[in-house]
Scaffold this active site. Structure first.
Site, PDB file in Angstrom:
ATOM      1  N   PHE A 257       0.837  -1.193   0.000  1.00  9.10           N
ATOM      2  CA  PHE A 257       0.000   0.000   0.000  1.00  9.10           C
ATOM      3  C   PHE A 257       0.873   1.244   0.000  1.00  9.10           C
ATOM      4  O   PHE A 257       1.715   1.434   0.883  1.00  9.10           O
ATOM      5  CB  PHE A 257      -0.918   0.022   1.221  1.00  9.10           C
ATOM      6  CG  PHE A 257      -1.788   1.250   1.292  1.00  9.10           C
ATOM      7  CD1 PHE A 257      -2.799   1.444   0.368  1.00  9.10           C
ATOM      8  CD2 PHE A 257      -1.576   2.214   2.269  1.00  9.10           C
ATOM      9  CE1 PHE A 257      -3.598   2.576   0.410  1.00  9.10           C
ATOM     10  CE2 PHE A 257      -2.371   3.350   2.331  1.00  9.10           C
ATOM     11  CZ  PHE A 257      -3.390   3.531   1.398  1.00  9.10           C
TER      12      PHE A 257
ATOM     13  N   ASN B  29      -9.530  -2.809 -16.473  1.00 11.18           N
ATOM     14  CA  ASN B  29     -10.984  -2.943 -16.479  1.00 11.18           C
ATOM     15  C   ASN B  29     -11.411  -3.253 -17.902  1.00 11.18           C
ATOM     16  O   ASN B  29     -11.279  -2.419 -18.803  1.00 11.18           O
ATOM     17  CB  ASN B  29     -11.650  -1.655 -15.983  1.00 11.18           C
ATOM     18  CG  ASN B  29     -11.404  -1.455 -14.498  1.00 11.18           C
ATOM     19  OD1 ASN B  29     -11.589  -2.366 -13.702  1.00 11.18           O
ATOM     20  ND2 ASN B  29     -10.963  -0.271 -14.117  1.00 11.18           N
TER      21      ASN B  29
ATOM     22  N   ARG C 125     -13.900  -3.275 -19.857  1.00 11.17           N
ATOM     23  CA  ARG C 125     -15.248  -2.750 -20.106  1.00 11.17           C
ATOM     24  C   ARG C 125     -15.149  -1.255 -20.347  1.00 11.17           C
ATOM     25  O   ARG C 125     -14.075  -0.674 -20.234  1.00 11.17           O
ATOM     26  CB  ARG C 125     -16.129  -2.997 -18.879  1.00 11.17           C
ATOM     27  CG  ARG C 125     -15.496  -2.446 -17.589  1.00 11.17           C
ATOM     28  CD  ARG C 125     -16.391  -2.543 -16.396  1.00 11.17           C
ATOM     29  NE  ARG C 125     -15.711  -2.289 -15.135  1.00 11.17           N
ATOM     30  CZ  ARG C 125     -15.421  -1.101 -14.633  1.00 11.17           C
ATOM     31  NH1 ARG C 125     -15.738  -0.018 -15.335  1.00 11.17           N
ATOM     32  NH2 ARG C 125     -14.817  -0.959 -13.477  1.00 11.17           N
TER      33      ARG C 125
ATOM     34  N   LYS D 189     -13.745   6.631  -7.281  1.00 12.50           N
ATOM     35  CA  LYS D 189     -13.469   7.911  -7.923  1.00 12.50           C
ATOM     36  C   LYS D 189     -14.623   8.897  -7.764  1.00 12.50           C
ATOM     37  O   LYS D 189     -15.790   8.502  -7.800  1.00 12.50           O
ATOM     38  CB  LYS D 189     -13.181   7.666  -9.406  1.00 12.50           C
ATOM     39  CG  LYS D 189     -12.032   6.706  -9.643  1.00 12.50           C
ATOM     40  CD  LYS D 189     -12.062   6.162 -11.063  1.00 12.50           C
ATOM     41  CE  LYS D 189     -11.080   5.018 -11.232  1.00 12.50           C
ATOM     42  NZ  LYS D 189     -11.230   4.334 -12.526  1.00 12.50           N
TER      43      LYS D 189
END
Length: 445
Positions: A201, A288, A290, A236
Site C-alpha cells: 500500500f 478494467n 469494459r 473515484k
C-alpha cells in the site's frame, strides 16, 4: 450492424447506450428490476423486460433471466455496461454458447486480464512494472506470510473486482485476519468471487488510467489518459483528461497500456489503471475490461463515441482508426453526482428527487437517468449523474465546471455537488497537486 441489442444494466450507462444505439438505428431492449420499473432507460428503450426483484443477485446478476430476455426478444447482442455482468467471463461465454454476441472482449481475454492476479501476470510478460504484491491468496496464513515479506501497510484487493469494492488497507498484523475476512465477503457479495490478492500500500500516489480500444486482431490504439486521483473509499469522484503528468512520463504510460492490451489481442473498450508515486515511478494496477464510468472525459477531448466504437467492433466492422487519427483537444473534467452526504462520511441518500435542474451552456454535458419525481432506490450504487465539461485549457475547464456546478440543483436527497464546488476553489486542485488522499490531506474530510 446489429438490428437489436439488449442492455444488461441500469441507470445512466443504460441510457448512454440507448442513445447511441438509437442514433445508429439499432433497436434496444433493456432489462430491469422491479425497483427500476419507472426508470428513464425503461421508459426510453424500444422494449423492456423485468428480470427480477430489487436485489442485484436476483435481477441484474441473474444470468438465466438475462439470457432468456435476450432470446425472447430476438436481441443479437448484449451490452453489459459497467459493473454487474460487464467483467464476468462466464456470462460472456454463455452468451457465445447461445449465439448472442457479447459487446466486449472475449471470455479468454477477460479471464487473462479481468482478474487483478491475471492482470499482474500479463503485465510482467509485457514488461510493464507492477506494485510489489501477490497472486490469489489461499487463506489468512498465506496473507500473513506475504505481508511479512512485502512489509506493512498492505492492501487487500478483490481479484475479480473494481470500483473500490473488496479493498482493505491493513496497517498491522493484528488487523489482517479480520480485514481478510471482510475483503473476502465483500468480494463474494459484489463479484461472486472471494479471491483476494495483496499489494504494497502506497500512502500517496496519483491514479492515472489509459483508455484503449482494440479490434481483437492485434490492432490497439489509445485515446489518451485520465487522472482519477480524487477519490473517497477507493472510489473515484472527479476525473479529468488529459492528466498533468510530464509529457515524457505520460507517453511512457500510454505506450505501456497499449503494449499490454496488444499482448492479449484485446477487443473493444478497455482501461488500464496505473499508480504514479511522487518520484514519477509508475506501476500497473489492473485492467478494467469494459467501458468506464469516466469514459465521457475522453470522448470530450477526442470527439469519439466509444459506445459506437464498441458496437462496430463487436459487429465485426473492425476498428478503422489508426493512432495518428486520434486527435486530442483541450481539457475535460467529470464530477460524479452521487446521492450521498459528504458531511456524514458520504452516507448514501436514497429517496425521492423532488426537483432537478442540470446545467447547460457551451461545453457542458450531463449523463443522468434522474428526473423530477424519480425515486432513487436504495439497492444500488449512489451515482445519479455525471456532469462533464470541456474547454481549451485546464484552468478554463475548472472555471466552467464551477459555473456548471452552481447551476445544478437537486432537491430531495443530499448530493456531492457542494463538495465539488469547494474542490474547484481549492488551490491545490487548481495547480494539479492531487493525490488519492486529497480529501483527507487537502480538505480534511
Amino acid at each position: 450492424m446489429f438490428k437489436k441489442i439488449l442492455i444488461a444494466n441500469r441507470g445512466e450507462i443504460a441510457l448512454r447506450v440507448i442513445r447511441t444505439a438509437r442514433e445508429m438505428g439499432v433497436k434496444t431492449v433493456v432489462v430491469y428490476s422491479t425497483a427500476d420499473e419507472k426508470s428513464l432507460p425503461v421508459l426510453l428503450a424500444d422494449e423492456s423486460v423485468c428480470v427480477g426483484p430489487p436485489a442485484s443477485n436476483a435481477s441484474y446478476l441473474n444470468i438465466p433471466n438475462i439470457l432468456s430476455a435476450a432470446l425472447m426478444t430476438g436481441a443479437e447482442a448484449i451490452h453489459p455496461g459497467y459493473g454487474f455482468m460487464a467483467e464476468n467471463p462466464d456470462f460472456a461465454e454463455m452468451c457465445r454458447e447461445h449465439g448472442i454476441v457479447f459487446i466486449g472482449p472475449t471470455p479468454e481475454s477477460m479471464r487473462a486480464l479481468g482478474s487483478k492476479a491475471g492482470g499482474r501476470d500479463i503485465a510482467a510478460q509485457s514488461k510493464v512494472p507492477v506494485v510489489p504484491g501477490t497472486g490469489v491468496l489461499e487463506g489468512v496464513d498465506a496473507a500473513l506470510l506475504a505481508a511479512k515479506q512485502i512489509g506493512y501497510p498492505v492492501l487487500l484487493k478483490a481479484s475479480a473486482g473494481g470500483g473500490g469494492r473488496g479493498q482493505k488497507v491493513i496497517r498491522t498484523q493484528d488487523e489482517l485476519a479480520k480485514g481478510f475476512a471482510q475483503a473476502q465477503e465483500e468480494a463474494r457479495l459484489y463479484f461472486g468471487d472471494p479471491a483476494i490478492i495483496m499489494e504494497k500500500f502506497l500512502e500517496e500516489f496519483r491514479h492515472v488510467e489509459v483508455q484503449v480500444m482494440g479490434d481483437g486482431q492485434g490492432h490497439v490504439i489509445h485515446i489518451g489518459e485520465r487522472d482519477c486521483s480524487i477519490q473517497r473509499r477507493n472510489q473515484k469522484l472527479i476525473e479529468e483528461a488529459p492528466s498533468t503528468l510530464p509529457e515524457s512520463l505520460r507517453q511512457e504510460i500510454l505506450d505501456a497500456g497499449v503494449r499490454l492490451a496488444k499482448h492479449v489481442n484485446y477487443a473493444g473498450a478497455g482501461t488500464l489503471e496505473f499508480i504514479v508515486d511522487r518520484d514519477g515511478n509508475y506501476y500497473f494496477m489492473e485492467m478494467n475490461t469494459r467501458i468506464q464510468v469516466e469514459h465521457c472525459v475522453s470522448e470530450m477531448i477526442s470527439g469519439l463515441d466509444f459506445v459506437r466504437m464498441q458496437l462496430q467492433v463487436a459487429a465485426g466492422e473492425g476498428l478503422h482508426l489508426q493512432q495518428q487519427d486520434v486527435k486530442l483537444h483541450g481539457h475535460a473534467i467529470e464530477c460524479r453526482i452521487n446521492a450521498e452526504d459528504p458531511d456524514k462520511d458520504f452516507r448514501p441518500a436514497a429517496g425521492r428527487v423532488d426537483d432537478v435542474h442540470f446545467a447547460g451552456g457551451p461545453g457542458v454535458r450531463v449523463d443522468s437517468h434522474v428526473y423530477s419525481g424519480y425515486v432513487i432506490p436504495p439497492h444500488y450504487d449512489s451515482l445519479i449523474g455525471k456532469l462533464i465539461v470541456h474547454h481549451d485549457s485546464r484552468e478554463q475547464a475548472i472555471a466552467r465546471m464551477k459555473r456548471a456546478l452552481e447551476e445544478t440543483i437537486v432537491h430531495g436527497p443530499k448530493t456531492t455537488v457542494p463538495l465539488y464546488v469547494k474542490i474547484m476553489d481549492n488551490p491545490f486542485y487548481k495547480r494539479g497537486a492531487v493525490m488519492t488522499n486529497f480529501l483527507k490531506t487537502r480538505l480534511e474530510m
